[in-house]
Design an enzyme around this catalytic site. Sequence first.
Site, short mmCIF file in Angstrom:
data_model
loop_
_atom_site.label_atom_id
_atom_site.label_comp_id
_atom_site.label_asym_id
_atom_site.label_seq_id
_atom_site.Cartn_x
_atom_site.Cartn_y
_atom_site.Cartn_z
N HIS A 64 44.60 32.19 48.69
CA HIS A 64 45.45 33.26 49.23
C HIS A 64 46.01 33.04 50.60
CE1 HIS A 64 42.91 36.49 46.40
NE2 HIS A 64 43.33 35.29 45.68
N GLU A 66 45.61 34.32 53.40
CA GLU A 66 44.62 34.34 54.50
C GLU A 66 43.89 33.21 54.24
OE1 GLU A 66 44.40 38.64 52.56
OE2 GLU A 66 45.05 36.46 51.99
N CYS A 94 41.69 41.14 50.05
CA CYS A 94 40.57 41.46 48.98
C CYS A 94 39.16 40.94 49.48
CB CYS A 94 41.04 40.30 47.74
SG CYS A 94 40.84 38.51 47.94
N CYS A 97 38.74 37.02 50.49
CA CYS A 97 39.33 37.05 51.87
C CYS A 97 38.53 37.61 52.76
CB CYS A 97 40.57 37.30 52.06
SG CYS A 97 41.60 36.24 50.80
#
EC number: 3.5.4.33
Length: 163
Positions: A64, A66, A94, A97
């Site tokens: 992701h 992040e 999410c 993360c």
Amino acid sequence: MRQIRPTAIIDRSRDQDFMREALALAAQGAALGEVPVGAVLVQDGEIIGRGFNCPISGSDPSAHAEMVAIRAAAQAISNYRLPGSTLYVTLEPCSMCAGLIVHSRIARVVYGALEPKAGIVQSQGQFFTQGFLNHRVLYEGGVLAEECGAVLSEFFKARRAKP
């Protein structure tokens, strides 16, 4: 916009500038067919990590935006802890993360658009306010929210239009 410690002194003067950097990274991800989410990690006013979603192109479910930005920042400063840093991300984080943000000791998270299905900062729970956490993260949503949301909406609209 919500924070868990509203009395903390925060410099918001460059929030939009850093979010625009994250939006530019989201566009790079979109060009690769990835969901357009971008992130930058800032410490002492300088970007130390950049990332965009790349789980498909990288065959990595953890890639992701992040996660990519945090990994890059940790490598850049040779430390797995990132105290005093701020993470700017175009979409509400999410649970995966959010956990990484806590473990990395990031001080503040600024996000653009809400993620109503899986966002864990505000939409589906308030992860950063949980009493069991050993690190408190300041957070703020809605920075350039319309722009961040539009990038995602346009991406999914185009994807649905393909045969």
